[in-house]
Structure formats: C-alpha cells, structure tokens
Design a protein around this motif. Structure first.
Motif, PDB file in Angstrom:
ATOM      1  N   TRP A  57       0.682  -1.037   0.041  1.00  0.00           N
ATOM      2  CA  TRP A  57      -0.085  -0.189  -0.292  1.00  0.00           C
ATOM      3  C   TRP A  57       1.026   1.454   0.025  1.00  0.00           C
ATOM      4  CZ3 TRP A  57      -4.514   1.478  -1.685  1.00  0.00           C
ATOM      5  CH2 TRP A  57      -4.825   2.864  -0.664  1.00  0.00           C
ATOM      6  N   ALA A  58       1.735   0.839   0.765  1.00  0.00           N
ATOM      7  CA  ALA A  58       3.157   2.096   0.631  1.00  0.00           C
ATOM      8  C   ALA A  58       3.626   2.515  -0.269  1.00  0.00           C
ATOM      9  CB  ALA A  58       3.730   2.037   1.681  1.00  0.00           C
ATOM     10  N   GLY A  59       3.913   1.322  -0.970  1.00  0.00           N
ATOM     11  CA  GLY A  59       4.264   1.878  -2.613  1.00  0.00           C
ATOM     12  C   GLY A  59       3.673   2.308  -4.065  1.00  0.00           C
ATOM     13  N   VAL A  60       2.472   1.965  -3.611  1.00  0.00           N
ATOM     14  CA  VAL A  60       1.350   2.283  -4.690  1.00  0.00           C
ATOM     15  C   VAL A  60       1.290   4.547  -3.978  1.00  0.00           C
ATOM     16  CG1 VAL A  60      -1.198   2.440  -4.680  1.00  0.00           C
ATOM     17  CG2 VAL A  60      -0.191   0.109  -4.764  1.00  0.00           C
ATOM     18  N   LEU A  61       0.976   3.704  -3.244  1.00  0.00           N
ATOM     19  CA  LEU A  61       0.919   6.329  -2.289  1.00  0.00           C
ATOM     20  C   LEU A  61       2.084   6.053  -3.110  1.00  0.00           C
ATOM     21  CD1 LEU A  61      -0.615   5.970   1.096  1.00  0.00           C
ATOM     22  CD2 LEU A  61      -1.903   6.179  -0.665  1.00  0.00           C
ATOM     23  N   ARG A  62       3.096   5.839  -2.748  1.00  0.00           N
ATOM     24  CA  ARG A  62       4.653   6.531  -3.426  1.00  0.00           C
ATOM     25  C   ARG A  62       4.151   6.613  -4.715  1.00  0.00           C
ATOM     26  NH1 ARG A  62       6.586   3.805   0.729  1.00  0.00           N
ATOM     27  NH2 ARG A  62       7.645   2.313  -0.788  1.00  0.00           N
ATOM     28  N   ALA A  63       3.684   5.731  -5.655  1.00  0.00           N
ATOM     29  CA  ALA A  63       3.973   6.125  -6.834  1.00  0.00           C
ATOM     30  C   ALA A  63       3.060   7.101  -7.359  1.00  0.00           C
ATOM     31  CB  ALA A  63       3.574   4.596  -7.224  1.00  0.00           C
ATOM     32  N   THR A  64       1.902   7.313  -6.567  1.00  0.00           N
ATOM     33  CA  THR A  64       1.447   8.177  -6.868  1.00  0.00           C
ATOM     34  C   THR A  64       1.600   9.491  -6.545  1.00  0.00           C
ATOM     35  OG1 THR A  64      -0.799   7.172  -5.338  1.00  0.00           O
ATOM     36  CG2 THR A  64      -1.126   6.153  -7.377  1.00  0.00           C
ATOM     37  N   GLY A  65       2.102   9.240  -5.755  1.00  0.00           N
ATOM     38  CA  GLY A  65       2.650  10.938  -5.311  1.00  0.00           C
ATOM     39  C   GLY A  65       2.815  11.151  -3.413  1.00  0.00           C
ATOM     40  N   GLY A  66       2.525   9.780  -3.092  1.00  0.00           N
ATOM     41  CA  GLY A  66       1.177  10.172  -1.800  1.00  0.00           C
ATOM     42  C   GLY A  66       2.286  10.054  -0.461  1.00  0.00           C
ATOM     43  N   ALA A  67       2.005   9.893   0.501  1.00  0.00           N
ATOM     44  CA  ALA A  67       3.103   8.861   1.468  1.00  0.00           C
ATOM     45  C   ALA A  67       2.110   8.573   2.221  1.00  0.00           C
ATOM     46  CB  ALA A  67       4.399  10.235   1.829  1.00  0.00           C
ATOM     47  N   LEU A  68       2.685   7.999   3.525  1.00  0.00           N
ATOM     48  CA  LEU A  68       1.894   7.694   4.754  1.00  0.00           C
ATOM     49  C   LEU A  68       2.659   8.095   5.687  1.00  0.00           C
ATOM     50  CD1 LEU A  68       2.298   3.281   4.880  1.00  0.00           C
ATOM     51  CD2 LEU A  68      -0.024   4.470   4.922  1.00  0.00           C
ATOM     52  N   GLU A  69       1.539   8.383   7.047  1.00  0.00           N
ATOM     53  CA  GLU A  69       2.440   9.167   7.360  1.00  0.00           C
ATOM     54  C   GLU A  69       1.932   9.006   8.959  1.00  0.00           C
ATOM     55  OE1 GLU A  69       2.885  12.607   9.782  1.00  0.00           O
ATOM     56  OE2 GLU A  69       2.674  12.784   8.065  1.00  0.00           O
ATOM     57  N   PRO A  70       3.114   8.854   9.082  1.00  0.00           N
ATOM     58  CA  PRO A  70       3.542   7.356  10.775  1.00  0.00           C
ATOM     59  C   PRO A  70       2.440   8.226  11.677  1.00  0.00           C
ATOM     60  CG  PRO A  70       5.015   7.852   9.219  1.00  0.00           C
ATOM     61  CD  PRO A  70       4.166   8.623   8.951  1.00  0.00           C
ATOM     62  N   GLY A  71       1.894   9.610  12.206  1.00  0.00           N
ATOM     63  CA  GLY A  71       1.213  10.107  13.371  1.00  0.00           C
ATOM     64  C   GLY A  71       0.013   9.675  13.231  1.00  0.00           C
ATOM     65  N   LYS A  72       0.330   9.593  12.264  1.00  0.00           N
ATOM     66  CA  LYS A  72      -1.668   9.207  12.278  1.00  0.00           C
ATOM     67  C   LYS A  72      -1.726   7.920  11.641  1.00  0.00           C
ATOM     68  CE  LYS A  72      -3.534  13.219   9.646  1.00  0.00           C
ATOM     69  NZ  LYS A  72      -3.637  13.404   8.845  1.00  0.00           N
ATOM     70  N   SER A  73      -0.767   6.526  11.709  1.00  0.00           N
ATOM     71  CA  SER A  73      -0.940   5.718  11.328  1.00  0.00           C
ATOM     72  C   SER A  73      -1.460   5.094  12.842  1.00  0.00           C
ATOM     73  CB  SER A  73      -0.151   4.832  10.633  1.00  0.00           C
ATOM     74  OG  SER A  73      -0.130   6.239   9.517  1.00  0.00           O
ATOM     75  N   CYS A  74      -2.015   4.070  12.673  1.00  0.00           N
ATOM     76  CA  CYS A  74      -2.148   2.823  13.557  1.00  0.00           C
ATOM     77  C   CYS A  74      -2.909   1.542  13.589  1.00  0.00           C
ATOM     78  CB  CYS A  74      -2.786   3.052  15.502  1.00  0.00           C
ATOM     79  SG  CYS A  74      -4.278   3.060  14.355  1.00  0.00           S
ATOM     80  N   TRP A  75      -2.445   0.489  14.052  1.00  0.00           N
ATOM     81  CA  TRP A  75      -2.843  -0.529  13.783  1.00  0.00           C
ATOM     82  C   TRP A  75      -3.345  -1.804  15.106  1.00  0.00           C
ATOM     83  CZ3 TRP A  75      -1.121  -5.758  15.677  1.00  0.00           C
ATOM     84  CH2 TRP A  75      -0.071  -5.608  16.224  1.00  0.00           C
ATOM     85  N   CYS A  76      -4.035  -2.542  14.740  1.00  0.00           N
ATOM     86  CA  CYS A  76      -4.476  -3.651  15.791  1.00  0.00           C
ATOM     87  C   CYS A  76      -5.099  -4.910  15.186  1.00  0.00           C
ATOM     88  CB  CYS A  76      -6.044  -2.966  16.365  1.00  0.00           C
ATOM     89  SG  CYS A  76      -7.472  -3.130  14.970  1.00  0.00           S
ATOM     90  N   LEU A  77      -4.687  -5.852  16.049  1.00  0.00           N
ATOM     91  CA  LEU A  77      -4.891  -7.611  15.104  1.00  0.00           C
ATOM     92  C   LEU A  77      -6.409  -8.065  16.349  1.00  0.00           C
ATOM     93  CD1 LEU A  77      -3.552  -9.997  14.051  1.00  0.00           C
ATOM     94  CD2 LEU A  77      -2.721 -10.484  16.644  1.00  0.00           C
ATOM     95  N   LEU A  78      -7.139  -8.427  15.637  1.00  0.00           N
ATOM     96  CA  LEU A  78      -8.264  -9.108  15.956  1.00  0.00           C
ATOM     97  C   LEU A  78      -8.173 -10.884  15.942  1.00  0.00           C
ATOM     98  CD1 LEU A  78     -10.776  -6.376  14.553  1.00  0.00           C
ATOM     99  CD2 LEU A  78      -9.817  -6.414  16.833  1.00  0.00           C
ATOM    100  N   GLU A  79      -8.372 -11.090  16.956  1.00  0.00           N
ATOM    101  CA  GLU A  79      -8.109 -12.699  17.316  1.00  0.00           C
ATOM    102  C   GLU A  79      -9.566 -13.414  17.284  1.00  0.00           C
ATOM    103  OE1 GLU A  79      -5.175 -15.754  19.042  1.00  0.00           O
ATOM    104  OE2 GLU A  79      -5.591 -14.295  19.667  1.00  0.00           O
TER     105      GLU A  79
END
Length: 79
Positions: A57-79
């Motif tokens: 996903w980050a590569g797709v964003l870079r290819a289109t001129g975008g970027a991830l913003e680490p400070g506005k990013s989070c993740w969670c694992l649901l089990e």
C-alpha cells in the motif's frame, strides 16, 4: 492490492453474496484490511502478511505522489 492477494474475503449473511474488501478510503483517510484465508495461520505469520500488505500500500501511495503519515497511523490485531 486485490490482485496481490490482500484484503478480506467474506460471505454476507443477509444478502448471501461474496464480498472482497481491501480498504475503506475517504479523501486522505484509509483503513487497510487484511485477513488470511487460512484459519490455522499463526498471529506471527498473519502480522507478516499484514506488514507486506502495508508495504505494498505504501508503494502504491508513493507511486501516485502520496505517503503514509506515521503519526496518524495505527494498527490492531483481532483474533
């Protein structure tokens, strides 16, 4: 992303239809969803797959001129 095998395949309970979701997006806000088709996958392997999905996903964003913003990013694992 879908052609790379990322996303979440599910069967809808009410409409009885197949559903394939990769992400939810609105302007610059995206929720990237990944689920393994193997119910026996370990959490470690699932996190590796999710990291690969994020890298793609980050590569797709870079290819289109975008970027991830680490400070506005989070993740969670649901089990």
């Amino acid at each position: 992303m879908k052609t790379e095998g990322f996303g979440c395949n599910a069967w809808t309970a009410i409409s009885q239809r197949a559903l394939h979701i990769v992400c939810f997006a609105f302007v610059d806000d995206t929720d990237l969803i990944h689920r393994s088709p193997d119910p026996r996958i370990s959490n470690v392997d699932l996190m590796r797959e999710a990291q690969h999905a994020l890298d793609t996903w980050a590569g797709v964003l870079r290819a289109t001129g975008g970027a991830l913003e680490p400070g506005k990013s989070c993740w969670c694992l649901l089990e």
